[in-house]
Design an enzyme around this catalytic site. Sequence first.
Site, PDB file in Angstrom:
ATOM      1  N   ASP A  37       0.839  -1.210   0.000  1.00  0.00           N
ATOM      2  CA  ASP A  37       0.000   0.000   0.000  1.00  0.00           C
ATOM      3  C   ASP A  37       0.870   1.254   0.000  1.00  0.00           C
ATOM      4  O   ASP A  37       2.003   1.231   0.486  1.00  0.00           O
ATOM      5  CB  ASP A  37      -0.911  -0.034   1.244  1.00  0.00           C
ATOM      6  CG  ASP A  37      -2.076   0.933   1.115  1.00  0.00           C
ATOM      7  OD1 ASP A  37      -2.400   1.350  -0.022  1.00  0.00           O
ATOM      8  OD2 ASP A  37      -2.666   1.276   2.156  1.00  0.00           O
ATOM      9  N   GLY A  40      -0.023   5.612  -4.202  1.00  0.00           N
ATOM     10  CA  GLY A  40      -0.626   6.913  -4.484  1.00  0.00           C
ATOM     11  C   GLY A  40       0.023   8.010  -3.649  1.00  0.00           C
ATOM     12  O   GLY A  40       0.357   9.095  -4.152  1.00  0.00           O
ATOM     13  N   ARG A  41       0.220   7.714  -2.366  1.00  0.00           N
ATOM     14  CA  ARG A  41       0.846   8.718  -1.479  1.00  0.00           C
ATOM     15  C   ARG A  41       2.289   9.001  -1.891  1.00  0.00           C
ATOM     16  O   ARG A  41       2.765  10.121  -1.815  1.00  0.00           O
ATOM     17  CB  ARG A  41       0.782   8.232  -0.013  1.00  0.00           C
ATOM     18  CG  ARG A  41      -0.553   8.546   0.631  1.00  0.00           C
ATOM     19  CD  ARG A  41      -0.786   7.725   1.869  1.00  0.00           C
ATOM     20  NE  ARG A  41      -1.245   6.380   1.522  1.00  0.00           N
ATOM     21  CZ  ARG A  41      -1.502   5.428   2.408  1.00  0.00           C
ATOM     22  NH1 ARG A  41      -1.317   5.657   3.691  1.00  0.00           N
ATOM     23  NH2 ARG A  41      -1.932   4.245   2.007  1.00  0.00           N
ATOM     24  N   HIS A  54       2.407   3.659  -8.969  1.00  0.00           N
ATOM     25  CA  HIS A  54       2.238   2.223  -9.268  1.00  0.00           C
ATOM     26  C   HIS A  54       3.456   1.684 -10.023  1.00  0.00           C
ATOM     27  O   HIS A  54       3.911   0.576  -9.790  1.00  0.00           O
ATOM     28  CB  HIS A  54       0.965   1.991 -10.078  1.00  0.00           C
ATOM     29  CG  HIS A  54      -0.288   2.354  -9.319  1.00  0.00           C
ATOM     30  ND1 HIS A  54      -0.507   1.962  -8.015  1.00  0.00           N
ATOM     31  CD2 HIS A  54      -1.383   3.081  -9.669  1.00  0.00           C
ATOM     32  CE1 HIS A  54      -1.683   2.406  -7.603  1.00  0.00           C
ATOM     33  NE2 HIS A  54      -2.236   3.107  -8.588  1.00  0.00           N
ATOM     34  N   LEU A 148      10.877 -20.371  -4.899  1.00  0.00           N
ATOM     35  CA  LEU A 148       9.815 -19.528  -4.330  1.00  0.00           C
ATOM     36  C   LEU A 148       8.502 -19.654  -5.104  1.00  0.00           C
ATOM     37  O   LEU A 148       8.497 -19.668  -6.334  1.00  0.00           O
ATOM     38  CB  LEU A 148      10.276 -18.058  -4.379  1.00  0.00           C
ATOM     39  CG  LEU A 148       9.261 -17.024  -3.909  1.00  0.00           C
ATOM     40  CD1 LEU A 148       9.075 -17.069  -2.403  1.00  0.00           C
ATOM     41  CD2 LEU A 148       9.676 -15.609  -4.327  1.00  0.00           C
TER      42      LEU A 148
END
Length: 259
Positions: A37, A40-41, A54, A148
């Site tokens: 998250d 955008g900030r 992004h 992985l």
Amino acid sequence: MRMLVLRPVVKTRTSETRLPPQIDLARLPRHIAIIMDGNGRWAKKRRLPRIAGHRAGIRAVRQVVEASARLGVGCLTLYAFSVENWKRPHTEVNLLMSLLREYLKREIPELNKHNIRFGAIGRISSLPPSVQKDLRTTIEKTRKNSGLRLTLALNYGGRAELIDAVRDLVTRLEKSGALDVDAITEDELNRHLYTHDLPDPDLLIRTSGEMRLSNFLLWQVAYSEIWVTDTLWPDFKEQDLLQAVADFQRRERRYGGLV
Ligand code: IPE
Ligand code: IPE
Ligand code: MG
């Protein structure tokens, strides 16, 4: 005991020295899940459009995927697009889908180089057909890798997953002609989740400081250790991942019992 000792990180601006986290390679989390998250900030701080955040977020994905593979973590699940994210403006959603396609196309050789097997969870069949096709190609071309397991959560919602699992399970029971409620057990429900072949996450990381799950892996995180950092996702580096793992190893997991 095999320990990974990291080089000391010296914060030049503050001249503060951060001690290197020590990681016990024999006690790595088997499954790390991340709520990525703050893109955008990150962009807003730089007066850039959200999509630039992004794009920068993808660079962080690359680093963290590679770092997890090198460390020897078994599974890494990244929350990339939630069922609620369709509420965003069309332009942002479309750009996110194209970025995802770009990432998938470019990444196959890297994934193969690091022996990473790719997968996706969520309501995949409701994604644009072009995205579904690229997902299928990436899954197919990394199918034989044994390192992985990288899983992207796309058009994913924890509640949607539970509804899909219950529908599947009940349909199966109906078909067998015996809709027996006693057949609905935790193990049986687990077998119908998107994550049926993954262990529950040991460690759940969320970036950007928000203390919420935002509908991510609601069933699976029952006993996950949660680690939240204020760092915005595009700034999240290998060092942050190692710090999270080192902190995880200092936690005492009790699963409701006594130690
Ligand atoms: C996370 O960053 C990426 C996605 C949800 C696709 P955000 O886009 O939510 O960034 P913030 O939370 O607005 O900073
Ligand atoms: C969570 O972030 C979803 C993903 C990281 C894909 P959001 O930005 O969508 O969550 P909220 O709105 O802050 O809860
Ligand atoms: Mg957000």
